[in-house]
Design a protein around this motif. Structure first.
Motif, PDB file in Angstrom:
ATOM      1  N   TRP A 196     -15.705  -5.887   8.898  1.00  0.00           N
ATOM      2  CA  TRP A 196     -15.277  -5.813   7.498  1.00  0.00           C
ATOM      3  C   TRP A 196     -15.038  -4.367   7.069  1.00  0.00           C
ATOM      4  CZ3 TRP A 196     -13.066  -9.378   4.850  1.00  0.00           C
ATOM      5  CH2 TRP A 196     -13.335 -10.713   5.120  1.00  0.00           C
ATOM      6  N   SER A 197     -15.823  -3.445   7.596  1.00  0.00           N
ATOM      7  CA  SER A 197     -15.598  -2.023   7.312  1.00  0.00           C
ATOM      8  C   SER A 197     -14.239  -1.587   7.854  1.00  0.00           C
ATOM      9  CB  SER A 197     -16.713  -1.188   7.934  1.00  0.00           C
ATOM     10  OG  SER A 197     -16.452   0.179   7.782  1.00  0.00           O
ATOM     11  N   THR A 198     -13.925  -2.024   9.061  1.00  0.00           N
ATOM     12  CA  THR A 198     -12.622  -1.721   9.654  1.00  0.00           C
ATOM     13  C   THR A 198     -11.510  -2.361   8.843  1.00  0.00           C
ATOM     14  OG1 THR A 198     -13.647  -1.581  11.825  1.00  0.00           O
ATOM     15  CG2 THR A 198     -11.257  -1.871  11.775  1.00  0.00           C
ATOM     16  N   TYR A 199     -11.736  -3.575   8.373  1.00  0.00           N
ATOM     17  CA  TYR A 199     -10.773  -4.297   7.530  1.00  0.00           C
ATOM     18  C   TYR A 199     -10.413  -3.458   6.300  1.00  0.00           C
ATOM     19  CZ  TYR A 199      -9.077  -8.099   4.485  1.00  0.00           C
ATOM     20  OH  TYR A 199      -8.334  -8.882   3.642  1.00  0.00           O
ATOM     21  N   GLN A 200     -11.447  -2.919   5.644  1.00  0.00           N
ATOM     22  CA  GLN A 200     -11.203  -2.118   4.445  1.00  0.00           C
ATOM     23  C   GLN A 200     -10.461  -0.825   4.772  1.00  0.00           C
ATOM     24  OE1 GLN A 200     -15.177  -1.871   2.899  1.00  0.00           O
ATOM     25  NE2 GLN A 200     -15.025  -3.853   1.847  1.00  0.00           N
ATOM     26  N   SER A 201     -10.802  -0.197   5.872  1.00  0.00           N
ATOM     27  CA  SER A 201     -10.094   1.022   6.274  1.00  0.00           C
ATOM     28  C   SER A 201      -8.632   0.728   6.589  1.00  0.00           C
ATOM     29  CB  SER A 201     -10.767   1.655   7.492  1.00  0.00           C
ATOM     30  OG  SER A 201     -12.064   2.078   7.178  1.00  0.00           O
ATOM     31  N   LEU A 202      -8.375  -0.366   7.286  1.00  0.00           N
ATOM     32  CA  LEU A 202      -6.993  -0.749   7.599  1.00  0.00           C
ATOM     33  C   LEU A 202      -6.216  -1.083   6.326  1.00  0.00           C
ATOM     34  CD1 LEU A 202      -7.580  -2.881  10.799  1.00  0.00           C
ATOM     35  CD2 LEU A 202      -6.252  -0.763  10.659  1.00  0.00           C
ATOM     36  N   GLU A 203      -6.887  -1.697   5.364  1.00  0.00           N
ATOM     37  CA  GLU A 203      -6.237  -2.030   4.097  1.00  0.00           C
ATOM     38  C   GLU A 203      -5.802  -0.762   3.364  1.00  0.00           C
ATOM     39  OE1 GLU A 203      -7.099  -5.238   0.589  1.00  0.00           O
ATOM     40  OE2 GLU A 203      -8.794  -4.002   1.234  1.00  0.00           O
ATOM     41  N   ILE A 204      -6.663   0.246   3.376  1.00  0.00           N
ATOM     42  CA  ILE A 204      -6.326   1.534   2.755  1.00  0.00           C
ATOM     43  C   ILE A 204      -5.130   2.171   3.466  1.00  0.00           C
ATOM     44  CG2 ILE A 204      -7.133   3.913   2.418  1.00  0.00           C
ATOM     45  CD1 ILE A 204      -9.990   2.664   2.101  1.00  0.00           C
ATOM     46  N   CYS A 205      -5.174   2.213   4.797  1.00  0.00           N
ATOM     47  CA  CYS A 205      -4.081   2.804   5.576  1.00  0.00           C
ATOM     48  C   CYS A 205      -2.771   2.055   5.373  1.00  0.00           C
ATOM     49  CB  CYS A 205      -4.443   2.828   7.057  1.00  0.00           C
ATOM     50  SG  CYS A 205      -5.810   3.917   7.452  1.00  0.00           S
ATOM     51  N   GLN A 206      -2.858   0.741   5.314  1.00  0.00           N
ATOM     52  CA  GLN A 206      -1.663  -0.075   5.113  1.00  0.00           C
ATOM     53  C   GLN A 206      -1.040   0.209   3.745  1.00  0.00           C
ATOM     54  OE1 GLN A 206      -2.403  -4.281   4.840  1.00  0.00           O
ATOM     55  NE2 GLN A 206      -0.461  -4.780   5.795  1.00  0.00           N
ATOM     56  N   ALA A 207      -1.847   0.257   2.707  1.00  0.00           N
ATOM     57  CA  ALA A 207      -1.338   0.533   1.362  1.00  0.00           C
ATOM     58  C   ALA A 207      -0.722   1.926   1.277  1.00  0.00           C
ATOM     59  CB  ALA A 207      -2.462   0.385   0.338  1.00  0.00           C
ATOM     60  N   LEU A 208      -1.375   2.900   1.888  1.00  0.00           N
ATOM     61  CA  LEU A 208      -0.862   4.275   1.876  1.00  0.00           C
ATOM     62  C   LEU A 208       0.460   4.383   2.628  1.00  0.00           C
ATOM     63  CD1 LEU A 208      -1.214   7.236   1.156  1.00  0.00           C
ATOM     64  CD2 LEU A 208      -2.613   7.500   3.210  1.00  0.00           C
ATOM     65  N   SER A 209       0.554   3.787   3.800  1.00  0.00           N
ATOM     66  CA  SER A 209       1.797   3.884   4.580  1.00  0.00           C
ATOM     67  C   SER A 209       2.945   3.173   3.869  1.00  0.00           C
ATOM     68  CB  SER A 209       1.607   3.336   5.992  1.00  0.00           C
ATOM     69  OG  SER A 209       1.407   1.944   5.974  1.00  0.00           O
ATOM     70  N   GLU A 210       2.676   2.032   3.237  1.00  0.00           N
ATOM     71  CA  GLU A 210       3.729   1.325   2.515  1.00  0.00           C
ATOM     72  C   GLU A 210       4.186   2.106   1.286  1.00  0.00           C
ATOM     73  OE1 GLU A 210       2.359  -2.661   1.837  1.00  0.00           O
ATOM     74  OE2 GLU A 210       2.434  -3.147   3.976  1.00  0.00           O
ATOM     75  N   ALA A 211       3.243   2.748   0.596  1.00  0.00           N
ATOM     76  CA  ALA A 211       3.606   3.569  -0.558  1.00  0.00           C
ATOM     77  C   ALA A 211       4.460   4.764  -0.130  1.00  0.00           C
ATOM     78  CB  ALA A 211       2.347   4.039  -1.280  1.00  0.00           C
ATOM     79  N   LEU A 212       4.078   5.405   0.964  1.00  0.00           N
ATOM     80  CA  LEU A 212       4.867   6.532   1.477  1.00  0.00           C
ATOM     81  C   LEU A 212       6.261   6.081   1.899  1.00  0.00           C
ATOM     82  CD1 LEU A 212       2.158   8.355   3.609  1.00  0.00           C
ATOM     83  CD2 LEU A 212       3.220   9.197   1.500  1.00  0.00           C
ATOM     84  N   LEU A 213       6.351   4.937   2.548  1.00  0.00           N
ATOM     85  CA  LEU A 213       7.639   4.399   2.978  1.00  0.00           C
ATOM     86  C   LEU A 213       8.544   4.125   1.774  1.00  0.00           C
ATOM     87  CD1 LEU A 213       9.401   3.454   5.326  1.00  0.00           C
ATOM     88  CD2 LEU A 213       8.285   1.235   5.178  1.00  0.00           C
TER      89      LEU A 213
END
Length: 98
Positions: A71-88
């Motif tokens: 679940w900790s990894t899940y939250q980290s991936l969620e943050i990375c996913q949101a950041l990469s999509e915002a940058l894109l």
């Protein structure tokens, strides 16, 4: 005097390598220095989405305390996913206005 055989192309420098199986062999893949930022972000976003979905399935299958790590990894991936999509999206908007 003209050369009969042209010089070979100058190789593009690489920013990073991956796919070496923890050093068991030479890297299979590399990130080129001249990569288009929008293409790179699109691939990054797709890879993060795949990791996010795979980890979400893992979270459902595991029991505690191992599930807490997932679940900790899940939250980290969620943050990375949101950041990469915002940058894109930001890069796409900037290119559309140019």
């Amino acid at each position: 005097m003209k050369k009969i055989v042209p010089d070979p192309p100058i190789p593009t420098p690489f920013l990073g390598h991956f796919g070496s199986c923890n050093g068991a062999h030479a890297p299979l893949f590399a990130v080129r220095a001249d990569v288009d930022i929008q293409d790179a972000l699109a691939h990054l976003s797709a890879a993060l989405t795949a990791a996010f979905e795979t980890n979400a399935q893992l979270c459902e299958m595991l029991s505690r305390p191992v599930a807490d790590v997932a679940w900790s990894t899940y939250q980290s991936l969620e943050i990375c996913q949101a950041l990469s999509e915002a940058l894109l999206e930001n890069v796409a908007k900037k290119q559309a206005t140019e």
